[in-house]
Design a protein around this motif. Structure first.
Motif, short mmCIF file in Angstrom:
data_model
loop_
_atom_site.label_atom_id
_atom_site.label_comp_id
_atom_site.label_asym_id
_atom_site.label_seq_id
_atom_site.Cartn_x
_atom_site.Cartn_y
_atom_site.Cartn_z
N ILE A 59 -9.41 -5.39 -7.32
CA ILE A 59 -10.10 -4.35 -6.53
C ILE A 59 -10.78 -5.03 -5.35
CG2 ILE A 59 -11.70 -2.41 -6.52
CD1 ILE A 59 -11.65 -2.37 -9.53
N PRO A 79 -11.00 0.49 -2.56
CA PRO A 79 -11.81 1.69 -2.31
C PRO A 79 -12.46 1.67 -0.92
CG PRO A 79 -12.32 0.76 -4.47
CD PRO A 79 -11.47 -0.24 -3.73
N VAL A 131 -5.04 -2.17 -13.49
CA VAL A 131 -5.55 -2.57 -12.18
C VAL A 131 -5.99 -4.03 -12.26
CG1 VAL A 131 -7.38 -2.19 -10.47
CG2 VAL A 131 -6.32 -0.22 -11.61
N ALA A 136 -9.10 9.32 -7.71
CA ALA A 136 -8.37 8.05 -7.90
C ALA A 136 -7.42 8.16 -9.09
CB ALA A 136 -9.37 6.92 -8.11
N PHE A 193 -4.21 2.42 -2.41
CA PHE A 193 -3.64 2.20 -3.74
C PHE A 193 -2.36 1.39 -3.54
CE2 PHE A 193 -6.25 5.92 -3.89
CZ PHE A 193 -6.94 5.81 -5.10
N ASN A 227 0.84 -1.19 0.00
CA ASN A 227 0.00 0.00 0.00
C ASN A 227 0.88 1.25 0.00
OD1 ASN A 227 -1.72 2.05 0.62
ND2 ASN A 227 -2.69 1.01 2.33
N LEU A 277 -3.57 7.17 -9.17
CA LEU A 277 -3.10 6.12 -10.08
C LEU A 277 -2.03 6.65 -11.04
CD1 LEU A 277 -6.56 4.42 -10.79
CD2 LEU A 277 -4.65 3.41 -9.53
N PHE A 293 -10.88 6.88 -2.02
CA PHE A 293 -10.51 5.46 -1.96
C PHE A 293 -9.43 5.28 -0.88
CE2 PHE A 293 -11.64 4.09 -6.63
CZ PHE A 293 -12.94 4.52 -6.42
N MET A 337 -6.37 -1.87 -5.90
CA MET A 337 -7.04 -0.80 -5.13
C MET A 337 -7.97 -1.41 -4.07
SD MET A 337 -8.27 2.07 -7.86
CE MET A 337 -9.54 1.07 -8.61
#
Ligand SMILES: C=C(OP(=O)(O)O)C(=O)O
Ligand SMILES: [Mg+2]
Length: 427
Positions: A284, A243, A281, A215, A165, A148, A219, A162, A241
């Motif tokens: 999620i 969120p 990505v 976001a 990431f 993270n 990103l 969010f 991610m």
């Protein structure tokens, strides 16, 4: 030899400066197992209950004396004399003693400390590392770390809606190389944020918490940091991610307070699908709120063949909730947090159920952690192939990564790095 002879709990402090439970379990032969209990901030509504001393609406900063007393005055008597090798009986005894469906009488924090310390004591008695004791001869898969590096949501004071990431070095050859790649990107990102005039203060899990609003902005910074470090986004290092959408799912809408927009469930799902189109990505977590089952089902149908969709709040490491999700086509992956359910036996049952259904499993820390590294061993023991345990800058997080580096070294030529396949991607 592995009979439990002494159980002692104490109140220690976690990475947010909040009290938490630590338990020692000692066996007749003198073997000692010690486990400390983590604590979440963006907790799922259906998690097992973390017993705190004061007003639950203000529970952070509150003590855990009641949970400590539950161990020292109630659980200790019940499990002393049991065989630590019989984990199922130790855990079942505590569950029965508690007698509530959510472990609210004695506290999941009390039960978990005893449960994990029991396994660790038994491993010591057998002169085995924990991952080998729990996982057996086939425990040799090192997980892909999900690191993270940008924090938002409930874990930071910035406007990012969010929560997390992350970067996952799927292209590394070994776990140690994955950690090195992650730390390189972390430092590049730090320099890029500074150069752009942003703060490099960190959030609860050690990722940077810059003043970004969307976001996309986060990103973009992460993708550029990967490239500038010399790696290929999506191939060497993929994006993940969380969120933590339950946190901003309000009365059927997704309220992006930082960005200043509200999205319906369908608009929110379309936005996530667009992010998956535009950025590499691969996974999620909690894309949808824990109560938005229809949204979860729709998103799984829409994105589930392209993206790992990991249920955290929606499953709470609870086998029954996971089974319902599997039946309904919710998610294709489950996040596993030991304190969401409260015993090792139940944690392992959830992992098995997920694997049997073809769901992937991500072993996970909590935002409040300690130096305890049990989850590193559990990631290898279960062969789940993925671990999320924060950034590369706080000892409570690096303790887990460093433990996995040691495990990899100990396994030597037996060790395998999970790589891209762990996320259901082709390597
Ligand atoms: C680790 C997380 O945060 P917390 O421990 O605050 O639930 C998460 O949401 O995945
Ligand atoms: Mg989460």
């Amino acid at each position: 030899m592995t009979t439990i002879s002494r159980v002692v709990a104490r109140e220690i402090i976690d990475s947010r400066g909040n009290p938490t439970v630590e338990v020692d379990v000692e066996l007749k032969d003198g073997s000692l197992g010690r486990a400390a209990v983590p604590s979440g901030a963006s907790t799922g509504a259906r998690e097992a209950v973390e017993l705190r001393d004061g007003d639950p609406s203000r529970f952070h900063g509150k003590g855990v004396r009641r949970a400590v007393d539950a161990v020292n005055e109630t659980i200790a008597d019940a499990v002393t004399g049991l065989d630590a090798e019989d984990q199922a009986t130790v855990d079942a005894t505590m569950i029965e003693l508690d007698g509530t469906p959510t472990k609210s009488r004695l506290g999941a924090n009390a039960l978990l400390g005893v449960s994990l310390a029991t396994a660790k004591a038994a491993a010591v008695a057998h002169r085995m590392p924990l991952y080998r004791y729990v996982g057996g001869v086939d425990a040799r898969l090192l997980p892909v770390p999900m690191m993270n590096i940008v924090n938002g949501g409930a874990h930071a004071d910035n406007p990012l809606d969010f929560q997390e990431f992350m970067i996952a070095p799927i292209g590394a050859a070994t776990f140690a190389e994955a950690v090195r790649m992650g730390s390189e990107v972390f430092h590049t990102l730090r320099a890029s944020l500074l150069a752009a005039g942003h703060s490099v203060n960190v959030g609860d899990e050690g990722g940077f918490a810059p003043d970004l609003r969307t976001a996309e902005e986060a990103l973009d910074f992460v993708v550029r940091a990967i490239e500038r470090t010399g790696y290929k986004p999506g191939t060497d290092i993929t994006l993940v991610m969380d969120p933590a959408a339950s946190e901003f799912h309000e009365e059927g809408e997704y309220v992006y307070a930082g960005e200043g927009v509200r999205r319906s469930s369908a608009e929110h799902a379309a936005y996530l699908a667009e992010l998956v189109e535009r950025y590499p990505v691969a996974s999620i977590e909690d894309p949808m709120g824990e109560d938005d089952h229809e949204g979860w089902r729709d998103l799984t149908a829409r994105l589930g063949d392209r993206c790992q969709l990991t249920g955290d709040d929606v499953f709470c490491t609870n086998e029954a909730l996971l089974r319902a999700g599997i039946r309904d086509g919710v998610a294709n992956s489950v996040l596993v947090k030991v304190n969401q359910i409260g015993t090792l036996t139940e944690t392992l049952a959830t992992v098995s159920t997920a694997h049997r259904a073809g769901y992937t499993v991500v072993m996970s820390h909590r935002s409040g952690e300690t130096e305890d590294t049990t989850i590193a061993d559990l990631a290898v023991a279960t062969g789940c192939g993925q671990i999320k345990t924060g950034s590369l800058s706080r000892a409570d997080r690096t303790a887990k990564y460093n433990q996995l580096v040691r495990i990899e070294e100990e396994l030597g030529t037996q060790a395998r790095y999970a790589g891209a396949a762990a996320l259901g991607l082709r390597g």
